[in-house]
Design a protein around this motif. Structure first.
Motif, PDB file in Angstrom:
ATOM      1  N   VAL A 155      28.410  24.329  34.004  1.00  0.00           N
ATOM      2  CA  VAL A 155      29.058  25.331  33.727  1.00  0.00           C
ATOM      3  C   VAL A 155      28.972  25.754  32.181  1.00  0.00           C
ATOM      4  CG1 VAL A 155      31.609  26.164  33.490  1.00  0.00           C
ATOM      5  CG2 VAL A 155      30.894  24.828  35.471  1.00  0.00           C
ATOM      6  N   ARG A 156      28.514  27.114  31.929  1.00  0.00           N
ATOM      7  CA  ARG A 156      28.448  27.584  30.578  1.00  0.00           C
ATOM      8  C   ARG A 156      29.324  28.791  30.559  1.00  0.00           C
ATOM      9  NH1 ARG A 156      22.987  26.724  32.219  1.00  0.00           N
ATOM     10  NH2 ARG A 156      21.937  24.938  31.079  1.00  0.00           N
ATOM     11  N   ARG A 157      30.157  28.959  29.406  1.00  0.00           N
ATOM     12  CA  ARG A 157      30.997  30.053  29.341  1.00  0.00           C
ATOM     13  C   ARG A 157      31.001  30.309  27.972  1.00  0.00           C
ATOM     14  NH1 ARG A 157      37.598  30.294  30.922  1.00  0.00           N
ATOM     15  NH2 ARG A 157      37.806  32.525  30.078  1.00  0.00           N
ATOM     16  N   SER A 158      30.944  31.567  27.517  1.00  0.00           N
ATOM     17  CA  SER A 158      30.855  32.319  26.310  1.00  0.00           C
ATOM     18  C   SER A 158      31.709  33.924  26.419  1.00  0.00           C
ATOM     19  CB  SER A 158      29.555  32.318  25.682  1.00  0.00           C
ATOM     20  OG  SER A 158      28.548  32.959  26.424  1.00  0.00           O
ATOM     21  N   GLY A 159      31.724  34.469  25.505  1.00  0.00           N
ATOM     22  CA  GLY A 159      32.172  35.774  25.549  1.00  0.00           C
ATOM     23  C   GLY A 159      33.452  36.037  25.090  1.00  0.00           C
ATOM     24  N   PRO A 160      34.226  37.180  25.173  1.00  0.00           N
ATOM     25  CA  PRO A 160      35.367  37.602  24.566  1.00  0.00           C
ATOM     26  C   PRO A 160      36.410  37.113  25.581  1.00  0.00           C
ATOM     27  CG  PRO A 160      34.508  39.388  25.678  1.00  0.00           C
ATOM     28  CD  PRO A 160      33.445  38.330  25.485  1.00  0.00           C
ATOM     29  N   LEU A 161      37.691  37.082  24.816  1.00  0.00           N
ATOM     30  CA  LEU A 161      38.695  36.922  26.054  1.00  0.00           C
ATOM     31  C   LEU A 161      38.891  37.986  26.861  1.00  0.00           C
ATOM     32  CD1 LEU A 161      41.442  35.933  23.282  1.00  0.00           C
ATOM     33  CD2 LEU A 161      40.242  34.322  24.855  1.00  0.00           C
ATOM     34  N   LEU A 162      39.394  37.473  28.045  1.00  0.00           N
ATOM     35  CA  LEU A 162      39.535  38.640  29.147  1.00  0.00           C
ATOM     36  C   LEU A 162      40.819  38.833  29.505  1.00  0.00           C
ATOM     37  CD1 LEU A 162      36.827  36.938  31.715  1.00  0.00           C
ATOM     38  CD2 LEU A 162      36.235  38.523  29.831  1.00  0.00           C
ATOM     39  N   ALA A 163      40.940  40.120  30.025  1.00  0.00           N
ATOM     40  CA  ALA A 163      42.414  40.428  30.606  1.00  0.00           C
ATOM     41  C   ALA A 163      42.636  39.509  31.817  1.00  0.00           C
ATOM     42  CB  ALA A 163      42.256  41.937  31.028  1.00  0.00           C
ATOM     43  N   PRO A 164      44.266  39.353  32.164  1.00  0.00           N
ATOM     44  CA  PRO A 164      44.457  38.678  33.374  1.00  0.00           C
ATOM     45  C   PRO A 164      43.792  39.053  34.745  1.00  0.00           C
ATOM     46  CG  PRO A 164      46.175  38.958  31.795  1.00  0.00           C
ATOM     47  CD  PRO A 164      45.137  39.668  31.369  1.00  0.00           C
ATOM     48  N   GLN A 165      43.795  40.664  34.779  1.00  0.00           N
ATOM     49  CA  GLN A 165      43.096  40.997  35.916  1.00  0.00           C
ATOM     50  C   GLN A 165      41.724  40.593  36.179  1.00  0.00           C
ATOM     51  OE1 GLN A 165      44.885  42.840  33.511  1.00  0.00           O
ATOM     52  NE2 GLN A 165      46.293  43.931  34.476  1.00  0.00           N
ATOM     53  N   THR A 166      41.040  40.675  35.127  1.00  0.00           N
ATOM     54  CA  THR A 166      39.683  40.386  35.062  1.00  0.00           C
ATOM     55  C   THR A 166      39.409  38.870  35.390  1.00  0.00           C
ATOM     56  OG1 THR A 166      39.127  42.134  33.552  1.00  0.00           O
ATOM     57  CG2 THR A 166      37.505  40.608  33.838  1.00  0.00           C
ATOM     58  N   GLU A 167      40.151  37.963  34.743  1.00  0.00           N
ATOM     59  CA  GLU A 167      40.038  36.677  35.174  1.00  0.00           C
ATOM     60  C   GLU A 167      40.325  36.371  36.627  1.00  0.00           C
ATOM     61  OE1 GLU A 167      41.577  33.435  32.863  1.00  0.00           O
ATOM     62  OE2 GLU A 167      40.815  34.035  30.849  1.00  0.00           O
ATOM     63  N   ALA A 168      41.282  36.955  37.098  1.00  0.00           N
ATOM     64  CA  ALA A 168      41.811  36.579  38.483  1.00  0.00           C
ATOM     65  C   ALA A 168      40.758  37.055  39.214  1.00  0.00           C
ATOM     66  CB  ALA A 168      43.011  37.525  38.855  1.00  0.00           C
ATOM     67  N   LEU A 169      39.927  38.411  39.035  1.00  0.00           N
ATOM     68  CA  LEU A 169      38.835  38.509  39.985  1.00  0.00           C
ATOM     69  C   LEU A 169      37.691  37.849  39.913  1.00  0.00           C
ATOM     70  CD1 LEU A 169      38.246  40.832  42.019  1.00  0.00           C
ATOM     71  CD2 LEU A 169      37.526  42.163  40.399  1.00  0.00           C
ATOM     72  N   LEU A 170      37.325  37.331  38.730  1.00  0.00           N
ATOM     73  CA  LEU A 170      36.118  36.374  38.504  1.00  0.00           C
ATOM     74  C   LEU A 170      36.611  35.120  39.197  1.00  0.00           C
ATOM     75  CD1 LEU A 170      35.103  37.129  34.942  1.00  0.00           C
ATOM     76  CD2 LEU A 170      34.211  37.814  37.080  1.00  0.00           C
ATOM     77  N   SER A 171      37.817  34.826  39.007  1.00  0.00           N
ATOM     78  CA  SER A 171      38.191  33.384  39.529  1.00  0.00           C
ATOM     79  C   SER A 171      37.984  33.335  41.248  1.00  0.00           C
ATOM     80  CB  SER A 171      39.827  33.090  39.671  1.00  0.00           C
ATOM     81  OG  SER A 171      39.943  32.939  38.295  1.00  0.00           O
ATOM     82  N   TRP A 172      38.101  34.525  41.874  1.00  0.00           N
ATOM     83  CA  TRP A 172      37.885  34.678  43.254  1.00  0.00           C
ATOM     84  C   TRP A 172      36.205  34.516  43.364  1.00  0.00           C
ATOM     85  CZ3 TRP A 172      41.017  34.273  47.220  1.00  0.00           C
ATOM     86  CH2 TRP A 172      42.389  34.540  47.176  1.00  0.00           C
ATOM     87  N   VAL A 173      35.481  35.081  42.505  1.00  0.00           N
ATOM     88  CA  VAL A 173      33.934  35.128  42.694  1.00  0.00           C
ATOM     89  C   VAL A 173      33.651  33.513  42.551  1.00  0.00           C
ATOM     90  CG1 VAL A 173      31.754  35.938  41.663  1.00  0.00           C
ATOM     91  CG2 VAL A 173      33.770  37.498  41.645  1.00  0.00           C
ATOM     92  N   VAL A 174      34.186  32.836  41.549  1.00  0.00           N
ATOM     93  CA  VAL A 174      33.897  31.341  41.404  1.00  0.00           C
ATOM     94  C   VAL A 174      33.940  30.552  42.795  1.00  0.00           C
ATOM     95  CG1 VAL A 174      34.133  29.456  40.018  1.00  0.00           C
ATOM     96  CG2 VAL A 174      33.966  31.482  38.881  1.00  0.00           C
ATOM     97  N   ARG A 175      35.434  30.862  43.196  1.00  0.00           N
ATOM     98  CA  ARG A 175      35.946  30.161  44.351  1.00  0.00           C
ATOM     99  C   ARG A 175      35.049  30.136  45.620  1.00  0.00           C
ATOM    100  NH1 ARG A 175      41.141  28.544  46.977  1.00  0.00           N
ATOM    101  NH2 ARG A 175      42.039  28.311  44.652  1.00  0.00           N
ATOM    102  N   GLU A 176      34.638  31.594  45.744  1.00  0.00           N
ATOM    103  CA  GLU A 176      33.832  31.945  47.134  1.00  0.00           C
ATOM    104  C   GLU A 176      32.483  31.349  46.688  1.00  0.00           C
ATOM    105  OE1 GLU A 176      32.840  33.318  50.636  1.00  0.00           O
ATOM    106  OE2 GLU A 176      34.516  33.101  49.696  1.00  0.00           O
ATOM    107  N   SER A 177      32.002  31.511  45.639  1.00  0.00           N
ATOM    108  CA  SER A 177      30.390  31.288  45.418  1.00  0.00           C
ATOM    109  C   SER A 177      30.261  29.621  45.554  1.00  0.00           C
ATOM    110  CB  SER A 177      29.994  31.706  44.098  1.00  0.00           C
ATOM    111  OG  SER A 177      29.920  33.000  44.175  1.00  0.00           O
ATOM    112  N   ALA A 178      31.305  28.934  44.842  1.00  0.00           N
ATOM    113  CA  ALA A 178      31.138  27.520  44.793  1.00  0.00           C
ATOM    114  C   ALA A 178      31.564  26.906  46.391  1.00  0.00           C
ATOM    115  CB  ALA A 178      32.456  26.839  44.092  1.00  0.00           C
TER     116      ALA A 178
END
Length: 383
Positions: free
Chosen positions: A273-296
């Motif tokens: 797991v590598r994470r960098s970049g700016p702070l994200l809005a809650p909506q963006t984090e929530a949507l990326l969470s679904w991408v991580v969950r489905e991909s994993a």
């Protein structure tokens, strides 16, 4: 109680149907003056007058019943009947005089019921009222000013009331259609959430159960630890399902990355797991969470991979999430329903999601989103 409900349902159905041609029939009583003029023997050529009055009533009834059906109202036959009604009215009024002038407001009702709205209404109404004024002044002088006013009012008020009723019914139908669409969108949202929640959770439970089966004969303590993990995953799934049902589930990207790391490790896949970049809005984090969950979940269930890398990076405006494994990907080479649903969600938020074979082998899922993605309510993965 049931009788009251049935009465209420019948009343609602009547209200939905709106007015009909029957509502304009009582106005035919205005022709009683002409009828009494005929029966009193004061009218010249009474048989012609009687035939004309009968024809007037017949055409008027035909018009008002056709006026409440849009397809029939706009047909050439209805307009032909309206012209016929106008010729009959003017002919009888010119030929018989005062008592017959009350047919003009009835003509106005017919015109208002058929024309109703649009630029055509004033183009017909004003010349008609002028012509009515000319005939009534010629036959009855200034005493007929009420007939002229009544004709004008009957045209405009009838057109306004019926046009308003038609608009209200159209708005009601539109509201019902929007309600049906909202229900369908909510069903789609819930089915997607349920698929993602249960697909991931059940995959983890299956993998951990297999580990328990292998560990139990030789290391009971380790097997019991895995059973405790299964219990924890199950409890967490119950909480998430309850939140999804109520529509207020919010995904935490950090939490989802930890879960993905744990699920991959349990399945024997090395997580990176590598994470960098700016702070994200809650909506963006929530949507990326679904991408991580489905991909994993897909990596655990389908890939047969030994390594899975999750990389999150971004700039001031965009964020990019890449999940790459060294496995074989979907059996038929096409993404499943989970990834297809995610693609729609990401697109609705102004981003993109691509999936397919990685350049160096394996399978890759790439999602790009604005840092502050605007997620529509019906596709909001946080709901």
């Amino acid at each position: 109680m049931r009788i009251r409900q049935r009465c209420g349902e019948r009343a609602r159905k009547r209200a939905d149907r709106g007015p009909s041609g029957l509502s304009l029939l009582p106005w035919l009583l205005m022709g009683l003056g002409a009828l009494s003029h005929l029966l009193g023997g004061q009218a010249p050529n009474p048989w012609i007058g009687a035939a004309g009055l009968l024809a007037f009533n017949t055409v008027y009834i035909a018009i008002v019943f056709r006026a409440f059906d849009r397809s029939r109202r706009e047909s050439p036959l209805t307009w032909g009947l309206l012209v016929t009604l106008g010729l009959l009215t003017f002919g009888l009024a010119i030929g018989y005089g005062r008592e017959w002038l009350l047919l003009f407001p009835l003509l106005g009702l017919g015109v208002g019921a058929v024309v109703r709205r649009g630029r055509l209404l004033p183009l017909i109404a004003f010349p008609l009222v002028v012509a009515v004024g000319a005939v009534t002044f010629w036959r009855d002088g200034w005493g007929s000013i009420g007939i002229v006013y009544g004709t004008f009012i009957s045209i405009m008020v009838t057109a306004a009331i019926l046009a308003l009723d038609e608009t209200v019914r159209e708005l009601r139908e539109t509201r019902e259609e929007l309600a049906r669409a909202a229900v369908e969108k909510e069903r789609l949202r819930f089915s997607r959430d349920l698929h993602d929640l249960l697909g991931h959770t059940l995959s983890v439970i299956v993998v951990k159960s297999e580990v328990v089966r292998r560990l139990a004969p030789r290391d009971l303590d380790a097997a019991l630890a895995q059973v405790a993990d299964i219990e924890s995953v199950g409890r967490q799934a119950l909480t998430e399902i309850r939140e999804a049902v109520t529509g207020y589930r919010e995904g935490s990207l950090a939490t989802e990355l930890d879960r993905a790391r744990d699920a991959l490790s349990t399945a024997g896949i090395e997580p990176v797991v590598r994470r960098s970049g700016p702070l994200l809005a809650p909506q963006t984090e929530a949507l990326l969470s679904w991408v991580v969950r489905e991909s994993a979940t897909n990596a655990v269930r389908h890939s047969g991979a030994s390594r899975c890398e999750i990389a999150l990076s971004g700039s001031a405006d965009r964020v990019r999430l890449t999940v790459t494994d060294d496995g074989r990907g979907p059996a038929d080479g096409t993404p499943g329903s989970g990834l297809r649903g995610l693609r729609e969600r990401v697109a609705a938020a102004g981003g993109t999601l691509d999936s397919g074979p990685a350049p160096r082998g394996g399978f890759r899922v790439t999602a790009e989103l604005p840092v502050e993605a605007s997620v529509p309510p019906e596709g909001d993965p946080a709901r």
